[in-house]
Write a protein that holds these residues in place. Structure first.
Motif, short mmCIF file in Angstrom:
data_model
loop_
_atom_site.label_atom_id
_atom_site.label_comp_id
_atom_site.label_asym_id
_atom_site.label_seq_id
_atom_site.Cartn_x
_atom_site.Cartn_y
_atom_site.Cartn_z
N GLN A 232 -14.13 1.29 6.56
CA GLN A 232 -13.36 2.19 5.72
C GLN A 232 -12.38 3.02 6.55
O GLN A 232 -11.23 3.23 6.15
N ARG A 233 -12.81 3.48 7.70
CA ARG A 233 -11.94 4.28 8.56
C ARG A 233 -10.75 3.47 9.06
O ARG A 233 -9.63 3.99 9.17
N TYR B 119 -13.06 -0.04 21.61
CA TYR B 119 -12.59 -1.42 21.67
C TYR B 119 -13.64 -2.36 21.08
O TYR B 119 -13.31 -3.28 20.33
N LEU B 120 -14.91 -2.12 21.43
CA LEU B 120 -15.98 -2.97 20.92
C LEU B 120 -16.08 -2.88 19.40
O LEU B 120 -16.25 -3.91 18.72
N ILE B 121 -15.96 -1.68 18.86
CA ILE B 121 -16.00 -1.52 17.40
C ILE B 121 -14.87 -2.30 16.74
O ILE B 121 -15.06 -3.02 15.75
N GLN B 122 -13.65 -2.17 17.30
CA GLN B 122 -12.51 -2.88 16.71
C GLN B 122 -12.68 -4.40 16.83
O GLN B 122 -12.27 -5.15 15.94
N ALA C 31 0.83 -1.20 0.00
CA ALA C 31 0.00 0.00 0.00
C ALA C 31 0.86 1.25 0.00
O ALA C 31 2.05 1.22 0.37
N HIS C 32 0.24 2.34 -0.41
CA HIS C 32 0.88 3.66 -0.38
C HIS C 32 -0.11 4.66 0.19
O HIS C 32 -1.29 4.68 -0.20
N PHE C 33 0.37 5.48 1.13
CA PHE C 33 -0.48 6.50 1.75
C PHE C 33 0.26 7.83 1.80
O PHE C 33 1.48 7.88 2.00
N GLU C 34 -0.52 8.89 1.65
CA GLU C 34 -0.01 10.24 1.84
C GLU C 34 -0.90 10.93 2.87
O GLU C 34 -2.12 10.79 2.83
N GLY C 35 -0.28 11.66 3.80
CA GLY C 35 -1.04 12.30 4.86
C GLY C 35 -1.57 11.27 5.83
O GLY C 35 -0.90 10.32 6.22
N HIS C 36 -2.85 11.44 6.22
CA HIS C 36 -3.47 10.49 7.15
C HIS C 36 -3.68 9.16 6.46
O HIS C 36 -4.24 9.09 5.36
N ALA C 37 -3.25 8.07 7.10
CA ALA C 37 -3.39 6.74 6.51
C ALA C 37 -4.62 6.02 7.06
O ALA C 37 -5.53 5.67 6.32
N TYR C 38 -4.65 5.80 8.39
CA TYR C 38 -5.79 5.09 8.96
C TYR C 38 -5.92 5.41 10.44
O TYR C 38 -4.95 5.78 11.11
N TYR D 84 -9.55 0.37 7.76
CA TYR D 84 -8.76 -0.40 6.80
C TYR D 84 -8.63 0.26 5.44
O TYR D 84 -7.98 -0.30 4.56
N ARG D 85 -9.28 1.41 5.24
CA ARG D 85 -9.18 2.16 4.00
C ARG D 85 -9.67 1.38 2.79
O ARG D 85 -9.16 1.54 1.68
N MET D 86 -10.66 0.53 3.00
CA MET D 86 -11.34 -0.15 1.90
C MET D 86 -12.74 -0.54 2.39
O MET D 86 -12.99 -0.58 3.59
N THR D 87 -13.62 -0.80 1.46
CA THR D 87 -14.97 -1.18 1.83
C THR D 87 -15.03 -2.67 2.17
O THR D 87 -14.18 -3.45 1.73
N PRO D 88 -16.03 -3.09 2.94
CA PRO D 88 -16.19 -4.52 3.21
C PRO D 88 -16.33 -5.34 1.93
O PRO D 88 -15.78 -6.45 1.83
N ALA D 89 -17.06 -4.83 0.95
CA ALA D 89 -17.24 -5.56 -0.31
C ALA D 89 -15.92 -5.73 -1.05
O ALA D 89 -15.64 -6.79 -1.61
N ASP D 90 -15.09 -4.69 -1.03
CA ASP D 90 -13.79 -4.77 -1.69
C ASP D 90 -12.89 -5.77 -0.98
O ASP D 90 -12.19 -6.57 -1.61
N TYR D 91 -12.92 -5.74 0.35
CA TYR D 91 -12.11 -6.69 1.12
C TYR D 91 -12.56 -8.12 0.82
O TYR D 91 -11.73 -9.02 0.62
#
Length: 278
Positions: free
Chosen positions: A259-260, A220-223, A22-29, A262-269
């Motif tokens: 998305q917040r 924690y519960l969300i994660q 992966a490549h990120f610029e600025g805020h990643a995750y 992992y920077r991808m949608t569940p469908a994409d994952y």
């Protein structure tokens, strides 16, 4: 200005290991964790992240090592961003493979990394090679040889940590709250439920929990739910079913948090990590 961030993710069917470049610029995750061991190499730029109450800066050639449950975030503090490749090693796979390398291994123990960052050229080469062979879908014997090379290089960075329950290093209130979250993760849990379970008021509970685990109980519960969502999606479950099973309000609610983190949608994952058709 359009983003230049990108992610290339696959999963090895034999070992279950996910490989990501992966490549990120600025805020990643945002802060999140995984239920696997992460071993990765920074290829370009400066990869900055917080983990275990420390700020780390990984530069080209450095290896970053994260254990299951290690909460971490990510950002690029310099122009040009950063690029990295990572392997997500299933904890059961890693422990099984390492136990086969040694004649004697301790019982009631968990593998632990000695440090979060390693400046080890041999390990960096082994990690990059394992990534290339798995991500490039080489033949099985080549993939297994590369993974054996990675395991051999990892041994000097690992130790067995004795599992003690309850952990004397953490407040008992926080451990009880964590256990309750794990056993009721799909339910609509409130702070009053946790307070009643632990025998303290909500404010003391939240302070103790954040001091122990670095995040508030709700985060924690969300994660916890997101980690489970990854496993279900990789098995081919549809995002709408996963959202309903894990207590999210709907598919969009799951998607926003996913998305917040992992920077991808569940469908994409799901598409990248399962071989099932939509």
């Amino acid at each position: 200005m359009p983003t230049r961030n990108w992610i290339d993710l696959k999963q090895d069917a034999l070992s279950g290991i996910e490989t990501m470049r992966a490549h990120f610029e600025g805020h990643a995750y945002d802060p999140h964790w995984h239920d696997s061991y992460l071993v990765g190499v920074t290829e370009q730029g400066v990869q900055q992240f917080n983990c275990r109450r420390q700020k780390h800066r990984s530069t080209p050639g450095k290896v970053f090592l994260l254990e299951p449950g290690d909460i971490h975030d990510g950002e690029a503090p310099e122009t040009g961003g950063f690029t990295y490749c990572t392997l997500y090693l299933d904890s059961h796979w890693l422990e099984r493979e390492l136990r086969s390398l040694f004649e004697q291994t301790p019982d009631n123990a968990q593998l632990s990394f000695a440090a979060t960052l390693a400046d080890d050229a041999r390990l960096a080469m082994a990690t990059a090679n394992a990534f290339r062979t798995l991500h490039g879908e080489e033949i099985r014997i080549v993939r297994q040889t590369a993974l054996d090379g990675l395991l051999s290089s990892l041994t000097s960075h690992l130790h067995w940590r004795t599992l003690i329950t309850p952990d004397p290093r953490l407040p008992l209130v926080a451990q009880r709250a964590r256990d309750y979250l794990h056993s009721h993760m799909t339910q609509d849990i409130g702070l009053d439920d946790l307070a009643r379970e632990t025998g303290v008021d909500r404010f003391r509970l939240t302070r103790a929990f954040k001091a122990a685990f670095g995040v508030a109980p709700h985060a924690y519960l969300i994660q916890l739910r997101l980690a489970k969502a990854r496993r279900l999606l990789a098995q081919g479950e549809l995002p709408v079913s996963v959202a309903a099973a894990l207590g999210f309000a709907d598919q969009s609610h799951l998607g926003r948090w996913f998305q917040r983190a992992y920077r991808m949608t569940p469908a994409d994952y799901r598409r990248r990590c399962s071989n099932l058709p939509d």
